[in-house]
Design an enzyme around this catalytic site. Structure first.
Site: not given
Lengths: 226, 81
Positions: A88, A196, A198
């Site tokens: 991002c 994302h 994570e």
């Protein structure tokens, strides 16, 4: 044997550094906090640039962060082969720093998009994707307003020809050219993507999948075997 | 003392959805005759000396380094009278 050390960078306005550090730890590596104003990479084996709104996205997303003191250390290290992952805002910073080609611009529909996104992993030949299979479909969250990947025709052709498109959207959310969600550098050590990973490492958090784990297990395996 | 203006615009081939949204809003507000809008940025730099060749050369470096991302943007520099 000491644990692999993955640095997680925090700029003013970074949001996802805690999730990033947690994802690194869940994979079995040591997460080392790195501060934007330091000139010290603390001897880490790889670096994760997490998402957020570093420096308030002033001027352009990532434009100010790219000149942070820590980046003065990180950019030459990455050019010399240090593995770096940017998600991002981290992807935007990598493009502004010219560690990756092209740029991320305002979404085609102008809307900030927050949703689960299907992707195809296009190559397992990067430091961060060896635990995937080329062609594998995964689901990761996306949340961005400026994620439309653009590059000139020659750059796009080069990325495609050299197999450097790492992730491609299945159902393009933002108008990215060639449905590009993530790319890598010539050596496959630096990877940037808008989604994302994570945020998709634990069932407990209601993530759409745990597909994000693959990026962290990939880098861990590389570092342990190095 | 001089003021130098740096205008930064997205390159013509780069999609400008903000400009498009403005262009679509104008007719709704009763304005007609506009066939396209491109949105950009204007920087006003106050110099501590004259805008001579050396100073303008520095401004060019500033524009290339920070003010514009030349991957997607063009810039132009002019001295304000």
């Amino acid at each position: 044997m000491s644990a692999a050390r993955v640095g997680v960078v925090t700029f003013p306005g970074t949001l996802d550094d805690q999730d990033a550090a947690r994802a690194v730890r869940l994979a079995g590596a040591l997460a080392v906090p790195l501060w934007h104003a330091d000139h010290d990479l603390k001897g880490v084996d790889a670096v994760f640039l997490p998402g957020g709104f570093s420096y308030g996205d002033y001027l352009r997303c990532g434009a100010i962060s790219r000149f942070a003191p820590l980046m003065g250390e990180l950019i030459p290290a990455a050019r010399a082969g240090l593995p770096v992952l940017g998600t991002c805002n981290g992807f935007q910073i990598l493009c502004e720093a010219h560690l990756l080609p092209g740029a991320l611009t305002r979404n085609e529909g102008l809307h900030y998009i927050c949703r689960d996104q299907r992707l195809r992993v296009e190559t397992a030949a990067t430091a961060w994707t060896t635990e995937f299979a080329a062609g594998q479909e995964i689901v990761l969250p996306i949340k961005h307003g400026e994620g439309r990947y653009v590059a000139d025709a020659a750059t796009l052709e080069e990325l495609e020809r050299e197999g450097r498109v790492v992730f491609r959207y299945l159902g393009n959310p933002n108008g990215s050219l060639n449905d590009i969600a993530g790319i890598t550098n010539e050596s496959g050590t630096v990877v940037g993507l808008m989604p994302h990973p994570e945020h998709a490492v634990e069932d407990l958090t209601g993530a759409p999948s745990v597909d994000g784990r693959g990026l962290f297990t990939s880098i861990l395996k590389r570092l342990v075997n190095a | 003392m001089a003021r130098v203006i740096v205008d930064v615009m997205l390159k013509p081939e780069i999609l400008d959805p903000q400009g498009q949204a403005i262009a679509r809003a104008l007719p709704r507000l009763g304005f007609s005759g506009v066939t396209g809008v491109r949105q950009g940025k204007r920087f006003e730099l106050e110099l501590d000396g004259p805008a001579d060749e050396a100073a303008l050369s520095d401004v060019r470096k500033m524009a290339e380094t920070l003010l514009a991302n030349t991957v997607i943007e063009d810039f132009s520099i002019r001295v304000e009278d």
